[in-house]
Structure formats: structure tokens, C-alpha cells
Enzyme design. Sequence first.
Site, PDB file in Angstrom:
ATOM      1  N   PHE A 149      -8.001  52.089  70.508  1.00 24.52           N
ATOM      2  CA  PHE A 149      -8.148  52.877  69.273  1.00 24.52           C
ATOM      3  C   PHE A 149      -7.983  54.369  69.510  1.00 24.52           C
ATOM      4  CE2 PHE A 149     -12.486  53.336  70.943  1.00 24.52           C
ATOM      5  CZ  PHE A 149     -12.750  54.662  70.639  1.00 24.52           C
ATOM      6  N   LYS A 173       0.801  45.249  69.568  1.00 26.15           N
ATOM      7  CA  LYS A 173      -0.454  44.835  68.914  1.00 26.15           C
ATOM      8  C   LYS A 173      -1.406  46.015  69.038  1.00 26.15           C
ATOM      9  CE  LYS A 173      -4.258  43.628  69.220  1.00 26.15           C
ATOM     10  NZ  LYS A 173      -5.349  44.486  68.664  1.00 26.15           N
ATOM     11  N   GLU A 176      -7.183  47.314  66.020  1.00 24.80           N
ATOM     12  CA  GLU A 176      -7.486  46.961  64.627  1.00 24.80           C
ATOM     13  C   GLU A 176      -8.329  48.046  63.953  1.00 24.80           C
ATOM     14  OE1 GLU A 176      -8.411  45.711  67.468  1.00 24.80           O
ATOM     15  OE2 GLU A 176     -10.218  44.476  67.378  1.00 24.80           O
ATOM     16  N   SER A 226     -10.471  48.817  77.487  1.00 27.77           N
ATOM     17  CA  SER A 226     -11.641  48.863  78.369  1.00 27.77           C
ATOM     18  C   SER A 226     -11.421  47.964  79.601  1.00 27.77           C
ATOM     19  CB  SER A 226     -12.872  48.401  77.591  1.00 27.77           C
ATOM     20  OG  SER A 226     -12.619  47.123  77.052  1.00 27.77           O
ATOM     21  N   CYS A 281      -9.812  58.557  77.746  1.00 26.62           N
ATOM     22  CA  CYS A 281      -9.985  57.924  79.056  1.00 26.62           C
ATOM     23  C   CYS A 281      -9.902  58.969  80.169  1.00 26.62           C
ATOM     24  CB  CYS A 281      -8.928  56.861  79.273  1.00 26.62           C
ATOM     25  SG  CYS A 281      -7.299  57.566  79.387  1.00 26.62           S
ATOM     26  N   GLU A 383     -19.197  53.392  81.729  1.00 28.91           N
ATOM     27  CA  GLU A 383     -18.446  54.260  80.809  1.00 28.91           C
ATOM     28  C   GLU A 383     -19.170  54.297  79.464  1.00 28.91           C
ATOM     29  OE1 GLU A 383     -14.668  52.787  79.200  1.00 28.91           O
ATOM     30  OE2 GLU A 383     -13.822  54.776  79.527  1.00 28.91           O
TER      31      GLU A 383
HETATM   32  P1  NAD Z   1     -10.846  47.592  73.877  1.00 34.71           P
HETATM   33  O1  NAD Z   1     -10.739  47.050  75.243  1.00 34.71           O
HETATM   34  O2  NAD Z   1     -12.003  47.193  73.032  1.00 34.71           O
HETATM   35  O3  NAD Z   1      -9.541  47.188  73.015  1.00 34.71           O
HETATM   36  C1  NAD Z   1      -8.241  47.405  73.498  1.00 34.71           C
HETATM   37  C2  NAD Z   1      -7.313  46.362  72.887  1.00 34.71           C
HETATM   38  O4  NAD Z   1      -7.744  45.066  73.305  1.00 34.71           O
HETATM   39  C3  NAD Z   1      -7.314  46.350  71.365  1.00 34.71           C
HETATM   40  O5  NAD Z   1      -5.996  46.179  70.902  1.00 34.71           O
HETATM   41  C4  NAD Z   1      -8.200  45.162  71.009  1.00 34.71           C
HETATM   42  O6  NAD Z   1      -7.808  44.530  69.805  1.00 34.71           O
HETATM   43  C5  NAD Z   1      -8.014  44.230  72.187  1.00 34.71           C
HETATM   44  N1  NAD Z   1      -9.228  43.456  72.482  1.00 34.71           N
HETATM   45  C6  NAD Z   1     -10.517  43.828  72.279  1.00 34.71           C
HETATM   46  N2  NAD Z   1     -11.355  42.858  72.695  1.00 34.71           N
HETATM   47  C7  NAD Z   1     -10.596  41.853  73.160  1.00 34.71           C
HETATM   48  C8  NAD Z   1     -10.892  40.570  73.740  1.00 34.71           C
HETATM   49  N3  NAD Z   1     -12.139  40.141  73.898  1.00 34.71           N
HETATM   50  N4  NAD Z   1      -9.850  39.802  74.129  1.00 34.71           N
HETATM   51  C9  NAD Z   1      -8.570  40.216  73.979  1.00 34.71           C
HETATM   52  N5  NAD Z   1      -8.245  41.415  73.441  1.00 34.71           N
HETATM   53  C10 NAD Z   1      -9.238  42.226  73.046  1.00 34.71           C
HETATM   54  O7  NAD Z   1     -10.729  49.186  73.994  1.00 34.71           O
HETATM   55  P2  NAD Z   1     -10.937  50.275  72.859  1.00 34.71           P
HETATM   56  O8  NAD Z   1     -12.390  50.326  72.506  1.00 34.71           O
HETATM   57  O9  NAD Z   1      -9.941  50.104  71.777  1.00 34.71           O
HETATM   58  O10 NAD Z   1     -10.508  51.592  73.662  1.00 34.71           O
HETATM   59  C11 NAD Z   1     -11.396  52.313  74.472  1.00 34.71           C
HETATM   60  C12 NAD Z   1     -11.255  51.919  75.919  1.00 34.71           C
HETATM   61  O11 NAD Z   1      -9.909  52.114  76.346  1.00 34.71           O
HETATM   62  C13 NAD Z   1     -12.088  52.779  76.854  1.00 34.71           C
HETATM   63  O12 NAD Z   1     -12.655  51.948  77.826  1.00 34.71           O
HETATM   64  C14 NAD Z   1     -11.085  53.734  77.481  1.00 34.71           C
HETATM   65  O13 NAD Z   1     -11.444  54.236  78.735  1.00 34.71           O
HETATM   66  C15 NAD Z   1      -9.891  52.853  77.576  1.00 34.71           C
HETATM   67  N6  NAD Z   1      -8.666  53.625  77.680  1.00 34.71           N
HETATM   68  C16 NAD Z   1      -8.039  53.644  78.899  1.00 34.71           C
HETATM   69  C17 NAD Z   1      -6.892  54.384  79.070  1.00 34.71           C
HETATM   70  C18 NAD Z   1      -6.192  54.399  80.389  1.00 34.71           C
HETATM   71  O14 NAD Z   1      -5.043  54.789  80.421  1.00 34.71           O
HETATM   72  N7  NAD Z   1      -6.805  53.997  81.473  1.00 34.71           N
HETATM   73  C19 NAD Z   1      -6.370  55.110  77.995  1.00 34.71           C
HETATM   74  C20 NAD Z   1      -7.032  55.055  76.764  1.00 34.71           C
HETATM   75  C21 NAD Z   1      -8.182  54.300  76.613  1.00 34.71           C
END
Ligand code: NAD
Length: 496
Positions: A149, A173, A176, A226, A281, A383
Site C-alpha cells: 500500500f 495485483k 487493496e 511485509s 520501507c 517492524e
Molecule cells: P502486505 O505484506 O500486507 O501486503 C503486500 C501485498 O501482499 C498486497 O498486495 C496484499 O494484498 C498481499 N497480501 C497481504 N496478505 C497476504 C497473504 N496472507 N497472502 C498473500 N498475499 C497477501 O504489506 P503492506 O502492509 O501492503 O505494505 C507494508 C509492508 O511492505 C512493510 O512491511 C514494508 O516494509 C514493506 N515494503 C517493503 C519494501 C521493500 O522494497 N523492501 C518496499 C515497500 C514496502
Amino acid sequence: MTYKVAHFINGKTIESKGKTLDIYNPATGSVIGEVALADQTMIDKAVAAAKAAFPAWSATTPLKRARILFKFKALLEKNLDELAKLVTQEHGKTFVDAQGSVQRGIDVVEFVCGIPNLLKGNFSEDVATEMDSYSVRQPLGVCVGITPFNFPVMIPLWMFPMAIACGNTFVLKPSEKDPSCSIRLAELAKEAGVPDGVLNVVQGDKDAVNALLVHPDVKAVSFVGSTPIAEYVFKTATSYGKRVQAFGGAKNHGVVMPDADLDQAADAIVGAAYGSAGERCMAISVVVAVGDKVADELIAKIKPRMEKLKIGEGSKKETDMGPLVTDAHWDRVKSYIDLGEKEGAELVVDGRNFKPKGFEKGFFIGATLFDKVKPEMRVYKEEIFGPVLSIVRVPDLKSALKLVNEHEFGNGTAIFTRDGNAARTFANQVQVGMVGINIPIPVPVAYHSFGGWKRSMFGDIHMHGTEGVQFYTKLKTITQKWFKNKDGADFSMPLH
Ligand code: NAD
């Protein structure tokens, strides 16, 4: 008046009748729209569209693909403010910050406009008598991008322009939580001349992700999110034979040496810790103060800067920091502040009761500062992804390095110093993928590559830059000989 966000498949917006989720304006806390959630049929439709578009697109010359990308870049620039407005509306970050993030995405599109040059292979003449070898990089097929997000324009732009420039087709994808930008990006790509089916967007949650990870026609998956989900995506998709790069969470340390310019360091740290409400991040979430004197002086400089922060609705010009993305995330960040107190960290500034006037229902939390945080505390280890900064005190550079290197994550880090040797030692020995020297958020530019180490990344190949080309292509090496006349079969190993 609320709106609906649907899928974009084969060049058309497609609404689905199934499950939906609410979209919020995080500043007001109110529902502003709803997003469709793709089911298996919708996923199959998107992958089928991408598969059908692949033969023609991969056979389109890199020069023609580049010309379309040039047009896409121009359209993104023309619509930069509109995209940034959408980011602020659904994510909550400030408009200026959103503009910057859109620009960092456009930078990658600009880089991939050079795809004819980036795809150039190499040639070795006379590897054996009258025999030559050459290597080329060819596209993989249908590639998938699953994005978080916190950068709803920038991170998709780090993925699909590179993938399609290399001749692949793509299914995105997005998160959401802020899905609207993805549809706008797909519309602009179509306007630029990207053929139908080359770029498809499916909205959805974990069910959509699961369907994509195991789909037999998907060749590669790029994921950002994450760490637990990144690890799950990596393990699942690789077990189905796909190429995967999965970028996870972070805990970025900013080491402040006794010789640093503490005013500059304090400015850098406040921006990097509280910008985008800490939902980056590459945010600095831990300050490693080398010596008690540095810690005390730094707190004395950081505190007044925190008090001056203007926290509020992101579209207002004067705002420095907006709300968190959702109510659930607000609860999570607040519970970490509660936990830090329980664990015995010293709460120097408490943001829990912050409510901006007129936006009392928004998901706001004030900038928060903990001192005397210890490595065994969960607020240090995990985190938080919010505007919560921890200060850990260490006696010297060696202990600072040990602390950073023993942390589970290794995304970004920074050192603030005037000592070139200390900076060099740090950069050389730190077990982190992206390092800043007097730079708080060292996000590499488009022609370098982005990626963390340890449990901040699963897979080997980083994002964008030349590594991006490597990820979205496979290498083929051809060895050729053109016979002058027939000399009969040769059963020995070819030698030089
Ligand atoms: P998230 O892991 O909750 O979601 C990321 C994606 O995975 C979304 O599209 C979501 O729909 C999907 N998703 C969520 N739960 C899932 C599940 N159980 N099974 C399969 N798919 C699932 O992350 P977020 O809250 O959207 O973003 C924040 C996180 O992203 C933080 O941990 C941040 O550090 C990380 N991030 C990392 C980088 C990097 O380059 N390392 C960059 C930006 C954000």
C-alpha cells in the site's frame, strides 16, 4: 458519492460481481469507495489475456517497445499531479511526498526507454576454428507484480515498465488499500500504445495472490510487502517453478557518530523517521547513538523539531506528515507504543493521543520517540511501520556495526559522520543492501538497483537498473558454425 475500483483486463475495465472491500480516506476515516476482489475466474482471465498477448509483444522490436514507453513517460509526466492526488486521497501521505514518489517511478520508465541498449547481447568471434558464440537475453512470458500500500504508483512503476520493455506481458495485483492508481496507470499505458493484454490489473486480496502464485502460465513473480508474506510468496511460487524476487520489511538504523554535524543529522533523522508517517520501507526507525553525549544532544535537537511538525490532511500545503493508512494499522502502531512502555523503554514523546482539529476520525498518530531502547525489546526487533523512532545507545562504531549486522532485517541503513575512514569501514562491513553516508534514505536511482539483504529480501536479483533487466529475461547462448563444405561427422569434444 463513493466510487468503484474494478479490474483492467485485455485493455478494458472489467467489473466483477463478487466480494468487495471498502476504500477509506485515511485523513477523514470515511469510506470513499469500494474495490472488487478477483476470484479464480478473473485471475484466469487476466493471465489468459497476458499469455495471448505475449507472442506478438515479444516479437515487437525493442525499439518499437521503447517508443511506446517514451509516450508512456510523457503521459505520466502530464498526469503526475493527478496521480499524486490519488495517492494522497487513498494512502494519506502529503501531496508533495506523493509527487516525489510518482517521479521516482517515472525515473524507472525513463531508464527502460533505453531498452534496445540494455538488451544488447555479446558476441565472441572464433571461439573455435570458424566458430562463434553469442548471448542474448529473451523475455520470460507472463510476469506478475504484487505490490504494497505504501507506494501505489512508484512500486508498480518499478516493475511492469521494466517487464514489458523486456518483451514480457504482465499482471499487476496492487494493494487493496489504495487500488485506484493502478487502474489509472493501466489506462495511461493503453493511451501510450501498450497493446491490449500486455498490461493487466487484477484487484484482490490474498485469494488473488494465491491463485497467481500457483498459476501454470505465470513465469515470474515480483513481490513487495511485509516479510512474512514475502517469504510465503517466495517459497510458494518457487516451489511451482517460478522465478521470484520478494522484497520484505525493514528496520533501518541510522548510526550517529560523535563527530557528526548533529543539526544536519537531526534534520535528516526527523525527515526519514516521520516522513510518510514512517510508512516507508527505507524509513529510519532506529537511531544508533554512539556515546551517551551524542544521544542526549541528539534528543535535545530532535524533540523541538518533532514539536514543529505539522501533522494533518495530506493535501494541505503546510502538512509535513499525514495519517496512517487504516484504522487497523493505527491499532497496530499504538499497540507497539504501549508495548515499548511496558518493555521499559523511555517514552520521550508520546503521539498516541494526537487528534488534528476537524479530522478527529482520521487515522492520525503523532510522532513518537523512545530513548534507551534495548536490542532484546520487541519494539527494537520488529517492524512497526509508523512514526515511532527508537534510540539505542552504544559505546563505539564496532558495537554499532554489530547491532546493525545482528538484526534480522537488512534493507537500508545510514551513517552520519565527518570521518571518511569510519564511513568507509561502515559501508564495507555492514550487512545491509542499501547504505547512506550522510544520506538518510539511500533509495538507489533508477539506473542502480534496489534491494535489501537478509530477511528484507528473498531471491537474488534486485529491482530496476541492470538487475531488473536480468530478472525479467533469460539468457540464451548460441554457438554457430557455417560449413564451407561437408567434412563428415566429428565425434570428439569440440576444442579450440
Ligand atoms: P502486505 O505484506 O500486507 O501486503 C503486500 C501485498 O501482499 C498486497 O498486495 C496484499 O494484498 C498481499 N497480501 C497481504 N496478505 C497476504 C497473504 N496472507 N497472502 C498473500 N498475499 C497477501 O504489506 P503492506 O502492509 O501492503 O505494505 C507494508 C509492508 O511492505 C512493510 O512491511 C514494508 O516494509 C514493506 N515494503 C517493503 C519494501 C521493500 O522494497 N523492501 C518496499 C515497500 C514496502
